[in-house]
Design an enzyme around this catalytic site. Structure first.
Site, mmCIF file in Angstrom:
data_model
loop_
_atom_site.group_PDB
_atom_site.id
_atom_site.type_symbol
_atom_site.label_atom_id
_atom_site.label_comp_id
_atom_site.label_asym_id
_atom_site.label_seq_id
_atom_site.Cartn_x
_atom_site.Cartn_y
_atom_site.Cartn_z
ATOM 1 N N ARG A 140 0.845 -1.174 0.000
ATOM 2 C CA ARG A 140 0.000 0.000 0.000
ATOM 3 C C ARG A 140 0.892 1.240 0.000
ATOM 4 O O ARG A 140 2.078 1.159 0.348
ATOM 5 C CB ARG A 140 -0.914 0.020 1.223
ATOM 6 C CG ARG A 140 -1.902 -1.146 1.292
ATOM 7 C CD ARG A 140 -2.774 -1.045 2.543
ATOM 8 N NE ARG A 140 -3.766 -2.110 2.617
ATOM 9 C CZ ARG A 140 -3.597 -3.278 3.233
ATOM 10 N NH1 ARG A 140 -2.438 -3.519 3.858
ATOM 11 N NH2 ARG A 140 -4.549 -4.182 3.253
ATOM 12 N N LYS A 165 -2.534 -2.341 7.444
ATOM 13 C CA LYS A 165 -3.957 -2.138 7.698
ATOM 14 C C LYS A 165 -4.447 -3.204 8.673
ATOM 15 O O LYS A 165 -4.168 -4.388 8.506
ATOM 16 C CB LYS A 165 -4.738 -2.221 6.383
ATOM 17 C CG LYS A 165 -6.129 -1.621 6.458
ATOM 18 C CD LYS A 165 -6.718 -1.516 5.067
ATOM 19 C CE LYS A 165 -8.078 -0.847 5.099
ATOM 20 N NZ LYS A 165 -8.650 -0.694 3.756
ATOM 21 N N HIS A 271 -1.748 3.307 -6.078
ATOM 22 C CA HIS A 271 -2.435 2.088 -5.650
ATOM 23 C C HIS A 271 -2.750 1.161 -6.821
ATOM 24 O O HIS A 271 -2.956 -0.036 -6.627
ATOM 25 C CB HIS A 271 -3.722 2.436 -4.899
ATOM 26 C CG HIS A 271 -4.184 1.348 -3.970
ATOM 27 N ND1 HIS A 271 -3.541 1.061 -2.788
ATOM 28 C CD2 HIS A 271 -5.215 0.456 -4.066
ATOM 29 C CE1 HIS A 271 -4.159 0.058 -2.179
ATOM 30 N NE2 HIS A 271 -5.164 -0.329 -2.935
ATOM 31 N N ARG A 274 -0.430 -1.732 -6.878
ATOM 32 C CA ARG A 274 -0.776 -2.845 -5.981
ATOM 33 C C ARG A 274 -1.860 -3.723 -6.622
ATOM 34 O O ARG A 274 -1.779 -4.953 -6.563
ATOM 35 C CB ARG A 274 -1.253 -2.283 -4.644
ATOM 36 C CG ARG A 274 -1.777 -3.325 -3.649
ATOM 37 C CD ARG A 274 -2.069 -2.627 -2.330
ATOM 38 N NE ARG A 274 -3.040 -3.325 -1.509
ATOM 39 C CZ ARG A 274 -2.740 -4.235 -0.579
ATOM 40 N NH1 ARG A 274 -1.478 -4.571 -0.385
ATOM 41 N NH2 ARG A 274 -3.686 -4.797 0.140
ATOM 42 N N HIS A 302 -4.712 -8.741 3.544
ATOM 43 C CA HIS A 302 -6.161 -8.608 3.629
ATOM 44 C C HIS A 302 -6.694 -9.344 4.853
ATOM 45 O O HIS A 302 -6.242 -10.452 5.169
ATOM 46 C CB HIS A 302 -6.835 -9.183 2.379
ATOM 47 C CG HIS A 302 -6.722 -8.298 1.189
ATOM 48 N ND1 HIS A 302 -6.880 -8.749 -0.110
ATOM 49 C CD2 HIS A 302 -6.471 -6.956 1.081
ATOM 50 C CE1 HIS A 302 -6.723 -7.747 -0.953
ATOM 51 N NE2 HIS A 302 -6.477 -6.655 -0.257
ATOM 52 N N TYR A 311 -9.775 -10.108 -7.211
ATOM 53 C CA TYR A 311 -8.775 -10.187 -8.275
ATOM 54 C C TYR A 311 -8.975 -11.406 -9.174
ATOM 55 O O TYR A 311 -8.424 -11.455 -10.281
ATOM 56 C CB TYR A 311 -7.371 -10.161 -7.676
ATOM 57 C CG TYR A 311 -7.080 -8.857 -6.977
ATOM 58 C CD1 TYR A 311 -6.879 -7.688 -7.706
ATOM 59 C CD2 TYR A 311 -7.053 -8.775 -5.592
ATOM 60 C CE1 TYR A 311 -6.639 -6.476 -7.071
ATOM 61 C CE2 TYR A 311 -6.814 -7.572 -4.939
ATOM 62 C CZ TYR A 311 -6.618 -6.432 -5.691
ATOM 63 O OH TYR A 311 -6.393 -5.233 -5.066
#
Length: 333
Positions: A140, A165, A271, A274, A302, A311
């Site tokens: 990120r 995150k 981003h 990524r 995640h 994805y």
């Protein structure tokens, strides 16, 4: 409502509380912005005079009209207001009733492999390394900006992403292609830090309570930013000069400019690198999805596998042949 004259204003209390919890600058800015919008929506009433009803009304307002926000945006506003009441005003809101957003999530835009290289070819110096690591490691934006020297392990070819995150750490592979330029860059960072120490400064901002636990650590080289800002700043509270990491806007502007120069017909921003990493990794990965997806989930950091599964939809079109490409041989031109 009477308040002490020396008591900080509400938004300053929010900033101070979040700063003490070592929340990122971007999160602090976002939460403060939502609190401002909440206050203005209710005609500048003080949040302490309001409560669960007004919070619910504001969250419902966000999904109404032509500009209804996405579910993730509404959730962000909810988190900001819950933080305000719980950690600053010390008020338990309880169950909040509001109309929840059902605006569908959109698939991310990705670059082709050729487009990624066109962007990288129009960058140079530390910004090239940062963009290459965002694509090569799946980082990120702020994870890349906030890397410390000790997070790079050249021997193991890994990068330690700290407090990503969800406040979780994870390891990602260090691409071979960035090792040489990154070593050269860090030698310049070491020289810059040596000069800061000679000038009587050189202390870096420390995460959490580390500055108290390790009082000499802020001056240590291994705690310095991998991508330091070119100038120092003076901390207002202490008068101490520090060097912050390169501001995220610097990378954003240069990546955008590189996309424009490369004449890529998509909105190019950090981003997207990524997103492109995740899509290209899935395209290259061998094995069943139930094995590959959890690996990608860990690489991306995640919390839920469902977030990673988006994805899968990004690679489907390239794996399906169009009927237009099956022209019968007998009528071939």
């Amino acid at each position: 409502m009477k308040t002490e004259t020396n008591k900080p204003r509400l938004l300053d209390q929010v900033r101070n509380a979040m700063w003490l919890q070592r929340m990122s600058h971007s999160t602090i800015s976002t939460y403060v912005d939502w609190i401002k919008r909440y206050i203005h929506h209710h005609k500048l009433r003080h949040p302490a005079e309001m409560g669960v009803v007004e919070v619910g009304q504001f969250l419902t307002h966000l999904v109404g009209g032509r500009q209804g926000v996405a579910a993730s945006t509404q959730k962000q506003a909810l988190c900001a207001l819950v933080y305000l009441y719980k950690h600053v005003l010390k008020i338990d809101l309880g169950d909040i009733s509001f109309l929840r957003s059902k605006r569908p999530a959109r698939l991310p835009v990705v670059l082709s492999r050729d487009e990624v290289w066109k962007v990288l070819d129009n960058l140079q110096g530390p910004v090239w390394i940062m963009a290459a690591m965002m694509y090569g490691c799946g980082l990120r934006l702020m994870e890349c900006c906030q890397l410390r020297v000790q997070d790079i392990d050249f021997d193991r070819r890994t990068v330690l992403v700290r407090a990503g995150k969800g406040d979780k750490d994870r390891y990602v592979p260090l691409p071979e292609l960035v090792i040489a330029p990154l070593r050269q860059h860090l030698s310049r960072v070491a020289e810059l830090h040596r000069q800061d120490l000679e000038d009587g400064w050189g202390a870096v901002d420390m995460p959490g309570a580390m500055a108290k636990k390790l009082p000499n650590a802020p001056w240590a080289y291994h705690w310095q930013w991998v991508f330091p800002a070119p100038t120092r700043y003076t901390e207002k509270a202490t008068g101490i000069q520090r060097r912050w990491h390169l501001h995220e806007s610097a990378l954003q502007k240069q990546v955008k400019a590189a996309g424009t120069k490369a004449r890529i017909g998509k909105r190019v921003y950090p981003h997207i690198l990524r997103h492109s990493f995740a899509t290209h990794w899935l395209e290259d990965a061998d094995g069943a999805q139930d094995i590959v997806l959890p690996r990608l989930q860990r690489l991306l950091g995640h919390y839920k596998l469902e977030t990673t599964m988006v994805y899968v939809h990004m690679i489907t079109p390239s794996r399906v042949n169009s009927p237009l490409d099956r022209r019968p041989a007998r009528i071939a031109a």
